[in-house]
Enzyme design. Structure first.
Site, PDB file in Angstrom:
ATOM      1  N   SER A 166       0.859  -1.188   0.000  1.00 53.06           N
ATOM      2  CA  SER A 166       0.000   0.000   0.000  1.00 53.06           C
ATOM      3  C   SER A 166       0.888   1.229   0.000  1.00 53.06           C
ATOM      4  O   SER A 166       1.741   1.365   0.877  1.00 53.06           O
ATOM      5  CB  SER A 166      -0.873   0.002   1.254  1.00 53.06           C
ATOM      6  OG  SER A 166      -1.348   1.304   1.509  1.00 53.06           O
ATOM      7  N   ASP A 168       0.075   4.135   0.711  1.00 49.85           N
ATOM      8  CA  ASP A 168      -0.370   5.122   1.720  1.00 49.85           C
ATOM      9  C   ASP A 168       0.309   4.972   3.079  1.00 49.85           C
ATOM     10  O   ASP A 168       0.209   5.860   3.907  1.00 49.85           O
ATOM     11  CB  ASP A 168      -1.884   4.997   1.958  1.00 49.85           C
ATOM     12  CG  ASP A 168      -2.675   5.441   0.748  1.00 49.85           C
ATOM     13  OD1 ASP A 168      -2.086   6.089  -0.120  1.00 49.85           O
ATOM     14  OD2 ASP A 168      -3.876   5.127   0.686  1.00 49.85           O
ATOM     15  N   GLY A 211      -3.739   9.785  -0.194  1.00 48.86           N
ATOM     16  CA  GLY A 211      -3.923   9.548   1.240  1.00 48.86           C
ATOM     17  C   GLY A 211      -5.300   9.999   1.686  1.00 48.86           C
ATOM     18  O   GLY A 211      -5.474  11.127   2.117  1.00 48.86           O
ATOM     19  N   ARG A 212      -6.281   9.100   1.544  1.00 50.71           N
ATOM     20  CA  ARG A 212      -7.647   9.489   1.898  1.00 50.71           C
ATOM     21  C   ARG A 212      -7.856   9.551   3.411  1.00 50.71           C
ATOM     22  O   ARG A 212      -8.486  10.444   3.914  1.00 50.71           O
ATOM     23  CB  ARG A 212      -8.653   8.510   1.271  1.00 50.71           C
ATOM     24  CG  ARG A 212      -9.515   9.192   0.232  1.00 50.71           C
ATOM     25  CD  ARG A 212     -10.240   8.193  -0.610  1.00 50.71           C
ATOM     26  NE  ARG A 212      -9.307   7.475  -1.485  1.00 50.71           N
ATOM     27  CZ  ARG A 212      -9.555   6.301  -2.032  1.00 50.71           C
ATOM     28  NH1 ARG A 212     -10.684   5.676  -1.800  1.00 50.71           N
ATOM     29  NH2 ARG A 212      -8.669   5.736  -2.822  1.00 50.71           N
ATOM     30  N   VAL A 302       0.932   8.996 -10.782  1.00 53.11           N
ATOM     31  CA  VAL A 302       2.400   9.037 -10.848  1.00 53.11           C
ATOM     32  C   VAL A 302       2.977   8.437  -9.559  1.00 53.11           C
ATOM     33  O   VAL A 302       4.011   7.770  -9.562  1.00 53.11           O
ATOM     34  CB  VAL A 302       2.860  10.512 -10.972  1.00 53.11           C
ATOM     35  CG1 VAL A 302       4.341  10.660 -10.738  1.00 53.11           C
ATOM     36  CG2 VAL A 302       2.473  11.055 -12.334  1.00 53.11           C
ATOM     37  N   ARG A 476      39.057  15.312   5.600  1.00 57.39           N
ATOM     38  CA  ARG A 476      39.385  14.148   6.437  1.00 57.39           C
ATOM     39  C   ARG A 476      40.472  14.486   7.451  1.00 57.39           C
ATOM     40  O   ARG A 476      41.042  13.621   8.090  1.00 57.39           O
ATOM     41  CB  ARG A 476      39.849  12.996   5.545  1.00 57.39           C
ATOM     42  CG  ARG A 476      38.788  12.489   4.619  1.00 57.39           C
ATOM     43  CD  ARG A 476      39.171  11.155   4.013  1.00 57.39           C
ATOM     44  NE  ARG A 476      38.254  10.801   2.946  1.00 57.39           N
ATOM     45  CZ  ARG A 476      37.083  10.195   3.136  1.00 57.39           C
ATOM     46  NH1 ARG A 476      36.701   9.886   4.365  1.00 57.39           N
ATOM     47  NH2 ARG A 476      36.299   9.924   2.120  1.00 57.39           N
ATOM     48  N   ARG A 571      26.396 -13.290 -19.615  1.00 57.47           N
ATOM     49  CA  ARG A 571      27.411 -12.438 -19.001  1.00 57.47           C
ATOM     50  C   ARG A 571      27.247 -12.389 -17.480  1.00 57.47           C
ATOM     51  O   ARG A 571      26.126 -12.343 -16.977  1.00 57.47           O
ATOM     52  CB  ARG A 571      27.251 -11.032 -19.585  1.00 57.47           C
ATOM     53  CG  ARG A 571      28.286 -10.062 -19.133  1.00 57.47           C
ATOM     54  CD  ARG A 571      28.318  -8.851 -20.028  1.00 57.47           C
ATOM     55  NE  ARG A 571      28.957  -9.131 -21.305  1.00 57.47           N
ATOM     56  CZ  ARG A 571      29.013  -8.259 -22.308  1.00 57.47           C
ATOM     57  NH1 ARG A 571      28.420  -7.092 -22.185  1.00 57.47           N
ATOM     58  NH2 ARG A 571      29.627  -8.563 -23.426  1.00 57.47           N
ATOM     59  N   GLN A 668      28.342   7.258  -6.159  1.00 58.13           N
ATOM     60  CA  GLN A 668      27.638   6.806  -4.946  1.00 58.13           C
ATOM     61  C   GLN A 668      27.591   7.874  -3.857  1.00 58.13           C
ATOM     62  O   GLN A 668      26.779   7.800  -2.941  1.00 58.13           O
ATOM     63  CB  GLN A 668      28.318   5.549  -4.384  1.00 58.13           C
ATOM     64  CG  GLN A 668      28.233   4.383  -5.320  1.00 58.13           C
ATOM     65  CD  GLN A 668      29.246   3.295  -4.980  1.00 58.13           C
ATOM     66  OE1 GLN A 668      28.990   2.465  -4.142  1.00 58.13           O
ATOM     67  NE2 GLN A 668      30.388   3.312  -5.616  1.00 58.13           N
TER      68      GLN A 668
END
Ligand code: ADP
Length: 753
Positions: A166, A168, A211-212, A302, A476, A571, A668
């Site tokens: 869900s 929601d 989101g009802r 969407v 660093r 592969r 990353q």
């Protein structure tokens, strides 16, 4: 011939494997495929016969080819797809006793008496109705002569396991539902895009999200995008003229220099009297009261679409595994359960209790019992709601007249992590609101040594909520020897009362060192809070570091593309991911991308294991496998490098498959933070500021690390830092996610034979 008559006369033990059917039902949610895959594969590993039902309960009633046996490979290639590969339908027929009788017959014909249902509260209710009628239905079928007595005896009970799909996040009994994180991704992407165009035109945008009865998506996307106002069903504005309160807040934002405003409205938003607040009404109110150029966007479907996020794939995978375990291991008359995630751990909770309590929320809302509705949403929902309101209400304040304003310096240490800016923004605004002067130190401890300290104003951090990288700069640098004295001088020079270190392990080490150095230099007696921000997820005292979720999603989307590129070839890919000496990113991305194998620094790599792995690949490619995926942490082993493994596998694989490597590298560390990282950053920064406000006046100023443990904010005294760390390996001694390896294996290793 040997005499084996004795064994022949032994009573035969019934070792028939369990037969389990899995279906997806109701509204679809991204991650349902990952759940399906995990249920089927874990089920096969638990030696069950697995079936999938096409088109939900409709297929159960139809029978025939709608109930299909599943093999290991039947669920290949679906992990990264949104929606559900086995279809979902609203089935009127299943709501009738006749339909359910037919469904039971269809299951019994195949020896199935266990059902795993992936759906919303409607679907889970349907499963429960079916289960409670099961013996009655079987009696009727027996009397009608449609089943034999032994069938009734053998399948006297229907075992039911539910997984909640869900978007929601509306189910009571689990902290999060499959699909909600992906929906948040979609909303936040859209609002980020809208914010950039809105800023160009000084516009206000009203965005309606799904989101009802549940404000989760509105609330969390509001926090993640720095929205100026959020309206949800569970907590209507507490004044009648809420339009005025909202417009005041928007005006205050404008007054502070904001170029745009965003209002997020859940589709079920309401006022105190229970009247629906439509997004259209919000737009009109802003236009008429402020005369502002206001646009409305209704995000609609969407929010349901697209590839599932890394978290949803992980969540669906571990819950799917747990569902299969329950389905196979528990006795036939085991109660129906829902597999949930509570405080970051898998749980089994009574199915109907959760469904009933979930459904009761609508009644509570209708009865205007909002406090109880909020209560059912759980502690962190309320915490986010309060944090959002503190941020909304927080204002740039005039300097306090009485006394000196205390000064908090913010700096980063270690590598950059997405979400660092989000944390700085929240800390600056909440800090100013709490009466502090907030200082930014450029480039970490090096910057502090060099005296690069400046005041951060309310508007300095405008737009930082969504910005990747680290605006303050990172380094660093570890202060050593005489530099510790210089550091103390700088602290005095800038009148620093507290330091908020937002960063990774390097930062924790430095903060601990400064704490130890206090006995030699009283000037270092400043309060310090470490806020974990590192893609490696290797800080102690927390289950999650800000930035790790973004890195994970970045890896997952890259690996999805790599897999697509190899669609026609035989592969094997070896993908190297970051993480330093911590295998979190490798294991979690392995789970979320369907890797066959992950190499972790916690386990190392041996020649024996390489040999086993290449033999497995040879065997699987020999049986028609087309794509192999192995994820290796960058420091999993010193000698067996990614390149070495690739060459070894390539040579041994001969003509069966070739091998390619992909070293994902610094992508990353980049990218805009995910909703999860933004929200954790905001939540932790809020708690860090509250900690300063509470403890700054203590004589021995405390030094602590704020983190998330079991889904809750948690503080760890930094004096314990050395006890929590495996200093040689440079990672925490306790890593909660190591337990997930059993699940990873059950989903990725097909049993022999
Ligand atoms: P969701 O699971 O997303 O809440 P629905 O409420 O539409 O979706 O339920 C999905 C399906 O579950 C329905 O089409 C119906 O087949 C079945 N179902 C729901 N409620 C019941 C019920 N009380 N009895 C039997 N079947 C039900």
């Amino acid at each position: 011939m040997s005499d084996d008559s004795e064994t022949q006369t032994l009573p035969t033990v019934d070792v028939a494997p369990a037969s389990v059917a899995v279906l997806t039902s109701g509204g679809d949610a991204p991650g349902m495929n990952a759940a399906l895959r995990a249920v089927v594969r874990a089920g096969i590993n638990f030696k069950a016969r697995m079936f999938a039902v096409i088109d939900g309960y409709q297929g159960l009633v139809e029978g025939k080819d709608f109930i299909r046996p599943m093999e290991w490979n039947s669920v290949g290639g679906i992990l990264q797809q949104g929606g559900t590969a086995i279809g979902s339908a609203r089935a009127q027929a299943f709501r009738t006793p006749e339909g359910r009788k037919q469904a039971a017959l269809n299951l019994l014909e195949r020896g199935i008496d266990t059902l795993v249902v992936i759906g919303g509260d409607g679907s889970l209710t349907g499963a429960n109705v079916f289960r409670s009628e099961w013996s009655e239905i079987l009696q009727a079928l027996l009397q009608e002569g449609r089943i034999a007595e032994h069938v009734l005896e053998r399948h006297a009970h229907l075992k039911v396991v539910g997984l909640v799909g869900s978007i929601d996040n509306d189910m009571v009994g689990t902290d999060v539902t499959i699909g909600a994180d992906t929906a948040l991704h979609r909303i936040v992407e859209a609002v980020d895009a809208i914010a950039s165009t809105a800023a160009s035109h000084h516009r206000t945008f009203v965005v309606e999200v799904m989101g009802r009865n549940c404000g989760y998506l509105a609330l969390m996307s509001g926090v993640a995008t720095g929205a100026n106002w959020v309206l949800i069903p569970e907590n209507p504005p507490d004044v009648d003229d809420w339009e005025d309160a909202m417009c005041q807040a928007l005006m205050a934002g404008r007054g502070a220099g904001r170029r745009h405003s965003i209002v997020i409205v859940a589709e079920g938003a309401r006022d105190r009297a229970g009247n629906t607040i439509t997004a259209q009404h919000v737009k009109e109110a802003i236009e008429s009261r402020l005369g502002a150029d206001t646009r409305l966007t209704i995000l609609g479907h969407v929010q349901r679409g697209g590839a599932p996020s890394a978290f949803d794939r992980y969540l669906a995978t571990i819950q799917g595994y747990e569902a299969a375990r329950y389905a196979v291991e528990e006795p036939a008359d085991a109660p129906p359960v829902l597999i949930g995630l509570r405080r970051n751990r898998l749980t089994r909770v009574p199915l109907m209790e959760c469904v009933d309590r979930t459904r009761s929320v609508a009644g509570l809302l209708d009865a205007h019992r909002y406090a109880e509705a909020m209560e059912l949403r759980g502690g962190s929902f309320t915490e986010y709601w309060n944090a959002l309101h503190t941020l909304l209400a927080a204002k740039p304040k005039e300097a306090h007249t009485e006394g000196r304003r205390r000064r908090i310096a913010i700096l980063h240490a270690g590598g950059p992590a997405p979400g660092m800016n989000t944390a700085v923004r929240a800390a600056v605004r909440l800090g100013i609101d709490a009466g502090f002067t907030m200082l930014g130190v450029e480039n970490g401890f090096q910057g502090l040594l060099d005296g690069h300290v400046r005041e951060l104003s309310w508007m300095t951090v405008h737009g930082w909520v969504s910005r990747g990288g680290a605006e303050l700069g990172v380094s660093r640098k570890r202060p050593e020897g005489d530099e510790l004295r210089v550091l103390a001088e700088r602290i005095v020079e800038h009148g620093i009362d507290g330091i908020l270190m937002i960063g990774g392990l390097t930062g924790y080490e430095i903060v601990h060192k400064l704490l130890m150095q206090r006995q030699n230099d009283a000037r270092l007696n400043v309060a310090m809070v470490c806020l974990p921000a590192s893609i490696n997820n290797d800080a102690p005292g927390t289950e999650h570091c800000v930035g790790a979720d973004t890195a994970l999603n970045s890896i997952v989307s890259d690996v999805d593309k790599i897999k697509q590129s190899a669609v026609a070839s035989h592969r094997a890919f070896i993908v190297e991911v970051m993480g330093r000496r911590c295998g979190y990113l490798a294991l979690m991305s392995g789970m979320a991308t369907g890797a066959e194998r992950v190499y972790l620094p916690e386990e190392g790599i041996t020649l024996d294991s390489l040999n086993r792995d290449v033999q497995r690949l040879i065997e699987e490619f020999g049986h028609g496998k087309r794509l192999g995926l192995i994820i290796r942490n960058e420091q999993a082993e010193t000698f067996y490098t990614t390149d070495f493994i690739a060459r070894l596998f390539d040579k041994e694989g001969g003509d069966l498959f070739d091998v390619r490597t992909a070293i994902l590298g610094h992508v990353q560390q980049g990218g805009n933070p995910t909703p999860y990282d933004r929200n954790q950053a905001t939540r932790l920064a809020g708690r860090a500021i509250a900690f300063f406000a509470e403890h700054l006046d203590e004589t021995a100023r405390p030094v602590t690390a704020v983190g998330i443990e079991g889904g809750r904010v948690h503080f760890t005294d930094m004096a314990y830092f050395p006890d929590l760390m495996d200093m040689k390996a440079r990672r925490p001694k306790k890593q909660w996610w190591m337990e997930l390896q059993a699940i990873m294996r059950a989903i990725s290793e097909e049993p022999a034979g």
